[in-house]
Motif scaffolding. Structure first.
Motif, PDB file in Angstrom:
ATOM      1  N   VAL A   1       1.013  -1.220  -0.107  1.00 19.64           N
ATOM      2  CA  VAL A   1      -0.012  -0.138   0.052  1.00 19.64           C
ATOM      3  C   VAL A   1       0.790   1.273   0.213  1.00 19.64           C
ATOM      4  CG1 VAL A   1      -1.709   1.330   1.271  1.00 19.64           C
ATOM      5  CG2 VAL A   1      -1.805  -1.160   1.074  1.00 19.64           C
ATOM      6  N   SER A   2       1.788   1.303   0.953  1.00 18.32           N
ATOM      7  CA  SER A   2       2.410   2.720   1.065  1.00 18.32           C
ATOM      8  C   SER A   2       3.340   3.031  -0.267  1.00 18.32           C
ATOM      9  CB  SER A   2       3.123   2.616   2.296  1.00 18.32           C
ATOM     10  OG  SER A   2       4.164   1.713   2.381  1.00 18.32           O
ATOM     11  N   THR A   3       3.964   1.637  -0.765  1.00 15.55           N
ATOM     12  CA  THR A   3       4.684   2.147  -1.918  1.00 15.55           C
ATOM     13  C   THR A   3       4.212   1.993  -3.186  1.00 15.55           C
ATOM     14  OG1 THR A   3       5.522   0.006  -1.909  1.00 15.55           O
ATOM     15  CG2 THR A   3       6.778   1.332  -0.615  1.00 15.55           C
ATOM     16  N   ALA A   4       3.016   1.775  -3.213  1.00 14.66           N
ATOM     17  CA  ALA A   4       2.122   1.671  -4.566  1.00 14.66           C
ATOM     18  C   ALA A   4       2.123   3.005  -5.427  1.00 14.66           C
ATOM     19  CB  ALA A   4       0.711   1.169  -4.351  1.00 14.66           C
TER      20      ALA A   4
ATOM     21  N   VAL B   1       0.882   5.369  -8.046  1.00 13.45           N
ATOM     22  CA  VAL B   1      -0.067   5.222  -9.260  1.00 13.45           C
ATOM     23  C   VAL B   1       0.399   6.263 -10.123  1.00 13.45           C
ATOM     24  CG1 VAL B   1      -2.135   4.176  -9.239  1.00 13.45           C
ATOM     25  CG2 VAL B   1      -1.591   5.134  -7.347  1.00 13.45           C
ATOM     26  N   SER B   2       0.114   6.114 -11.243  1.00 12.00           N
ATOM     27  CA  SER B   2       0.053   7.249 -12.435  1.00 12.00           C
ATOM     28  C   SER B   2      -0.969   7.000 -13.385  1.00 12.00           C
ATOM     29  CB  SER B   2       1.470   7.434 -13.028  1.00 12.00           C
ATOM     30  OG  SER B   2       1.793   6.137 -13.756  1.00 12.00           O
TER      31      SER B   2
ATOM     32  N   LYS C   1      -1.487  -0.642 -12.646  1.00 12.01           N
ATOM     33  CA  LYS C   1      -1.918  -1.971 -12.753  1.00 12.01           C
ATOM     34  C   LYS C   1      -1.515  -2.773 -11.515  1.00 12.01           C
ATOM     35  CE  LYS C   1      -3.612  -3.011 -17.290  1.00 12.01           C
ATOM     36  NZ  LYS C   1      -2.911  -3.031 -18.879  1.00 12.01           N
TER      37      LYS C   1
ATOM     38  N   PRO D   1      -3.756  -2.440  -8.473  1.00 12.19           N
ATOM     39  CA  PRO D   1      -4.997  -2.736  -7.971  1.00 12.19           C
ATOM     40  C   PRO D   1      -5.012  -4.357  -7.590  1.00 12.19           C
ATOM     41  CG  PRO D   1      -5.000  -1.493  -9.708  1.00 12.19           C
ATOM     42  CD  PRO D   1      -3.801  -1.413  -9.479  1.00 12.19           C
TER      43      PRO D   1
ATOM     44  N   LEU E   1      -3.973  -4.997  -4.070  1.00  9.73           N
ATOM     45  CA  LEU E   1      -5.144  -4.560  -3.195  1.00  9.73           C
ATOM     46  C   LEU E   1      -6.131  -5.539  -3.419  1.00  9.73           C
ATOM     47  CD1 LEU E   1      -4.953  -0.749  -3.696  1.00  9.73           C
ATOM     48  CD2 LEU E   1      -4.208  -1.906  -1.938  1.00  9.73           C
TER      49      LEU E   1
ATOM     50  N   GLU F   1      -0.908  12.884 -12.308  1.00  9.32           N
ATOM     51  CA  GLU F   1       0.454  13.108 -11.919  1.00  9.32           C
ATOM     52  C   GLU F   1       0.838  11.825 -10.936  1.00  9.32           C
ATOM     53  OE1 GLU F   1       0.402  16.362  -8.666  1.00  9.32           O
ATOM     54  OE2 GLU F   1      -1.610  16.274  -8.770  1.00  9.32           O
ATOM     55  N   GLN F   2       1.977  11.752 -10.429  1.00 14.96           N
ATOM     56  CA  GLN F   2       2.439  10.713  -9.620  1.00 14.96           C
ATOM     57  C   GLN F   2       1.969  11.013  -8.178  1.00 14.96           C
ATOM     58  OE1 GLN F   2       4.513   8.134  -9.672  1.00 14.96           O
ATOM     59  NE2 GLN F   2       4.418   7.874 -11.945  1.00 14.96           N
ATOM     60  N   VAL F   3       1.296   9.832  -7.618  1.00 17.49           N
ATOM     61  CA  VAL F   3       1.009  10.029  -6.312  1.00 17.49           C
ATOM     62  C   VAL F   3       1.176   8.632  -5.424  1.00 17.49           C
ATOM     63  CG1 VAL F   3      -1.049  11.475  -6.762  1.00 17.49           C
ATOM     64  CG2 VAL F   3      -1.355   8.988  -6.777  1.00 17.49           C
ATOM     65  N   THR F   4       1.242   8.738  -4.296  1.00 18.14           N
ATOM     66  CA  THR F   4       1.625   7.628  -3.595  1.00 18.14           C
ATOM     67  C   THR F   4       0.393   7.216  -2.728  1.00 18.14           C
ATOM     68  OG1 THR F   4       3.590   8.514  -3.221  1.00 18.14           O
ATOM     69  CG2 THR F   4       3.147   6.941  -1.770  1.00 18.14           C
ATOM     70  N   LEU F   5      -0.231   6.203  -2.828  1.00 22.76           N
ATOM     71  CA  LEU F   5      -1.463   5.646  -2.018  1.00 22.76           C
ATOM     72  C   LEU F   5      -1.119   5.605  -0.374  1.00 22.76           C
ATOM     73  CD1 LEU F   5      -3.068   3.332  -4.229  1.00 22.76           C
ATOM     74  CD2 LEU F   5      -3.641   5.431  -3.815  1.00 22.76           C
TER      75      LEU F   5
ATOM     76  N   ARG G   1     -11.363   5.212  -8.172  1.00 24.89           N
ATOM     77  CA  ARG G   1     -11.451   4.455  -9.553  1.00 24.89           C
ATOM     78  C   ARG G   1     -12.877   3.990  -9.648  1.00 24.89           C
ATOM     79  NH1 ARG G   1      -7.074  -0.218  -8.600  1.00 24.89           N
ATOM     80  NH2 ARG G   1      -8.110  -0.967  -6.767  1.00 24.89           N
TER      81      ARG G   1
END
Lengths: 280, 523
Positions: A258-261, A263-264, A271, A274, A277, B468-472, B508
């Protein structure tokens, strides 16, 4: 010589006017942050004054900074978390958000313990109407706090607001873009709000307040640590490892996932997340 | 009973002043044309020197009358002893001070007046307009007494005995009435007497006395010239022949002889004068709704020029509301244009209000934002919704001195400028769809809702695509709801931060997991 004795000696001189005296007895709204209260000469946001908050972008915790003060004004209960909803709100004054850049989201405000009935939202549209509305609200004497978002203003207009706040006995917070720092502004307090990420806590930020102008006080820089700072808007964020522990899931996997995922909008990293998760 | 009679000798001219004021855009100290006696309290502060500025003419605002309808006016106007009931000669019925200074007199033929002042401004006497103005004043007077009797064409009778205590004595009441009339630029001759007939007689005769006791009434009546009495020609002739000059002489005649000589109407009138005979008057009853129009003698080019006529109309509205003991909640202002459709401005108030200062403030604020398509030729006020006033008990010890406005008054002012939709309070709804969980209402008292999971302070009106680039930082929070209506929501929400440290509320769609949307900001 003892400083206190010197102080009393100077106080007994009627011909001597000291700049600090004028504001030292001023009433204030506690900011909710100890360091900030100490830095401001009134011991909080000064009533009868305008505080300018200059920032580069929204969403860095600039509104959370004011939540304790707003809660103080409208009289919600601070303990309105998921465990106990506020049953008796002793509403004292009114607060208003003038020309907010986005829609103020009711659930978040109620999570933060703010009595929504006492928080007016005014979509004034352009800057002229915003300044006008703010002035009307400040002058009315009914409002404890008025928060406004202004793009373009001038010294003359800011002075009007300052005078209105003084006559109405109200505290105003005005958000302005960072580049207006170079402009002259005759308000009582001006603060640059910046944010920096804290390396140790990946999901929390540290807020730096550069108080570069304050009446009867000294300019200084105050940092609000992530521990004090309630960026979660009243509710607890589902912190990954805690959540995972609760659900009895493999701790290391979920934290990592989770913390390193990252996303862009691009397809490849998005991909990956998800799928991870979904597997939880 | 104590009657205050207000005689408006210059009603047609006072009406014209709307135009003068509008054209000059002067707000204060507009000189009124005035031919009544100089001790008139309403004319004291007026400076004729500035008068010529208004239209660039040396004399101005004189109202002539067309011969077609002057016969009616003549019958009631005591000074115009015109003797051409059917002749085509036009005569001056009333004129202002400036005109008097130039030698124009009431009763003068129009041609002679033009010979004296070539650029005399003349307008026709309009009976309907005068009646409308009197009605407007009657409505205004209702705030001082519930018993107001209009005596057309130009006199008002107000019973003030019952109002004296409320308004702090006779002097302060008169002062208040005088100053309000002065603000409306209306010339007035007041007189006070214990009987309505005597009050009428004194005001028309210009005897400005406050007569309270029957004894004083008797002595004052005795000194009145019989020519002032509203009697018929036959009686006047008889009086002249008998050599009776004053009312005192007439009253000395025994009633039986008086009736034999001049008829019972004369005796009755004398008895009503000193109160020996009752003189019942039917008080004016305001209608159920308020609708008052005023024609502007000159077209108003902008809304600024409408303020003065509006003040007059609002004064009448104030009297109307006082008489009905109501407040107004919805007021329509209609602006009439030449050829174009009328323009209506609706003023809605949160609380029914009868505070005229507040009404005027809101009205001017609202009119400032109105852009006129064409000049305004007429104006009307209509009460669309009246409601009972809510009165609050005042604190004996005011807690806060600065709270001189109520929250409703402040909001009314904002609503007048920004519109009804611009002001609201948020309230959280029992709906899990993020868009529906926050509603915009105004003072919709709700019980505190159940606490929510982490929610952002800012919600975007329309979700935008994340670019943009984000961190969850969190696990998904699934929101699936609303399958029963058109906004079916099936989303997974996350909290994420970008590289600058702004915290987003992302989602999403379940059926479209590649696309990320930003829905809120954790400010």
């Amino acid at each position: 010589m003892d400083p206190a004795a010197l102080d009393t000696l100077l106080k007994n001189q009627p011909a001597l006017w000291r700049g600090k005296d004028r504001f030292s007895v001023e009433a204030s709204i506690p900011t909710g942050f100890g360091a900030l209260d100490n830095a401001l000469p009134a011991g909080g946001w000064g009533i009868g004054g305008v505080t300018e908050l200059l920032l580069e972008q929204h969403g860095i915790g600039e509104l959370s900074l004011l939540l304790p003060a707003l809660r103080h004004v409208v009289g919600g209960s601070a303990s309105c978390t998921r465990s106990q909803p506020s049953s008796d709100s002793h509403a004292t004054g009114w607060a208003a958000l003038v020309n907010p850049p986005y829609v103020p989201y009711a659930p978040a405000f109620s999570n933060a313990g703010i009595t929504l009935d006492r928080l007016l939202i005014i979509n004034s549209g352009d800057d002229i109407n915003t300044l006008w509305s703010t002035e009307q609200l400040l002058r009315s004497g009914l409002f404890g706090a008025v928060v406004a978002w202004v793009q373009k203003s001038g010294a003359q207009r800011q002075r009007r607001l300052q005078l209105a706040a003084e006559s109405g006995g109200c505290w105003a917070a005005i958000y302005r873009p960072l580049h207006s720092q170079s402009e002259h502004s005759p308000v009582s307090t001006r603060i640059c709000v910046t944010m920096e990420a804290v390396p140790t806590a990946a999901y929390r930020q540290r807020l730096t307040l550069d108080i570069f102008k304050v009446r009867a006080g000294n300019p200084q820089i105050v940092t609000i640590e992530p521990e004090e700072f309630d960026a979660s808007q009243g509710a607890e964020w589902p912190v990954p490892n805690r959540l995972a522990a609760l659900r009895g899931i493999n701790n290391s996997v979920s934290t990592a996932a989770v913390s390193t995922a990252a996303v862009s909008t691009g397809s490849t990293p998005a991909k990956a997340t998800p799928t991870t998760l979904r597997s939880i | 009973m104590l009657w205050l009679a207000l005689y408006f000798p210059q009603l047609p001219i006072d009406r014209q002043l709307i135009a003068d004021e509008a054209a000059g855009s002067l707000t204060d100290n507009i000189p009124t044309g005035n031919i009544s006696t100089d001790s008139n309290p309403t004319s004291g502060s007026l400076a004729p020197a500035s008068f010529a500025i208004i239209n660039g003419a040396t004399s101005n605002g004189s109202t002539g009358n067309s011969a077609t309808n002057n016969s009616k006016k003549k019958a009631t106007s005591k000074n115009t002893k015109q003797s051409s009931p059917k002749g085509p000669r036009r005569r001056i019925l009333a004129c202002n001070k400036q005109a008097v200074a130039n030698g124009i007199r009431v009763g003068m033929a129009l041609k002679s007046a033009y010979a004296l002042v070539p650029d005399l401004v003349v307008s026709d006497y309009d009976e309907a307009c005068e009646a409308a103005h009197l009605e407007q004043l009657t409505l205004w007077a209702l705030q001082y007494s519930s018993n107001v009797v209009p005596e057309p064409p130009d006199t008002l009778l107000i019973e003030i005995q019952a109002s004296l205590k409320l308004f702090g004595g006779i002097n302060s009441l008169l002062e208040r009435i005088g100053s309000e009339l002065r603000a409306q630029h209306v010339t007035v001759v007041p007189a006070i007497a214990p009987t309505p007939a005597a009050a009428m007689l004194f005001t028309r005769a210009g005897i400005r006395k406050q007569i309270g006791s029957p004894q004083a009434l008797k002595t004052t009546l005795a000194s009145v010239n019989v020519a002032q009495l509203p009697l018929d020609e036959f009686t006047f002739k008889g009086l002249r022949q008998s050599g009776i000059q004053t009312l005192g002489g007439l009253m000395d005649i025994p009633p039986a002889a008086l009736t034999r000589r001049f008829g019972s109407a004369c005796t009755e009138f004398l008895y009503k004068l000193d109160g020996r005979l009752p003189d019942p008057k039917t008080p004016y009853k305001p209608s159920d709704t308020f609708l008052l129009a005023v024609d502007l003698p000159l077209e108003a080019p902008d809304t600024q020029a409408l303020i003065f006529p509006l003040k007059r109309l609002l004064g009448s509205l104030g009297g109307f509301l006082k008489a009905r003991d109501l407040g107004i909640r919805h007021l329509d202002i209609h602006l009439y244009h030449h050829r174009l459709k009328r323009h209506s401005v609706a003023l809605k108030f949160l609380d029914a209000t009868a505070n005229m200062d507040h009404l005027l403030r809101v009205t001017t604020e609202r009119l400032d934002t109105v852009v006129l398509k064409a000049p305004v030729i007429a104006l009307s006020l209509e009460s669309a919704e009246l409601a009972p006033l809510e009165r609050e008990g005042r604190d004996l010890f005011q807690k806060s001195q600065s709270q001189n406005q109520s929250i409703e008054q402040v909001l009314d002012k904002l609503v007048a400028r920004l519109g009804q939709e611009a002001i609201y309070t948020a309230s959280s709804e029992e709906d899990h769809r993020p868009e529906k969980a926050s509603a915009s209402t105004l003072f919709n008292k709700r019980y505190p809702s159940q606490p929510w999971p982490a929610r952002p302070l800012w919600l975007l009106k329309e979700p935008r695509v994340l670019n943009e680039q984000v961190t969850l930082h969190t696990l998904p929070e699934r929101i699936e709801n609303g399958w029963w209506d058109e906004t079916d929501v099936r989303r997974d929400y996350f909290i994420a931060s970008n590289t600058q440290g702004s915290y987003y509320w992302l989602y999403r769609l379940r059926h479209q997991p590649d696309q990320w949307w930003v829905h809120g900001l954790f400010a």
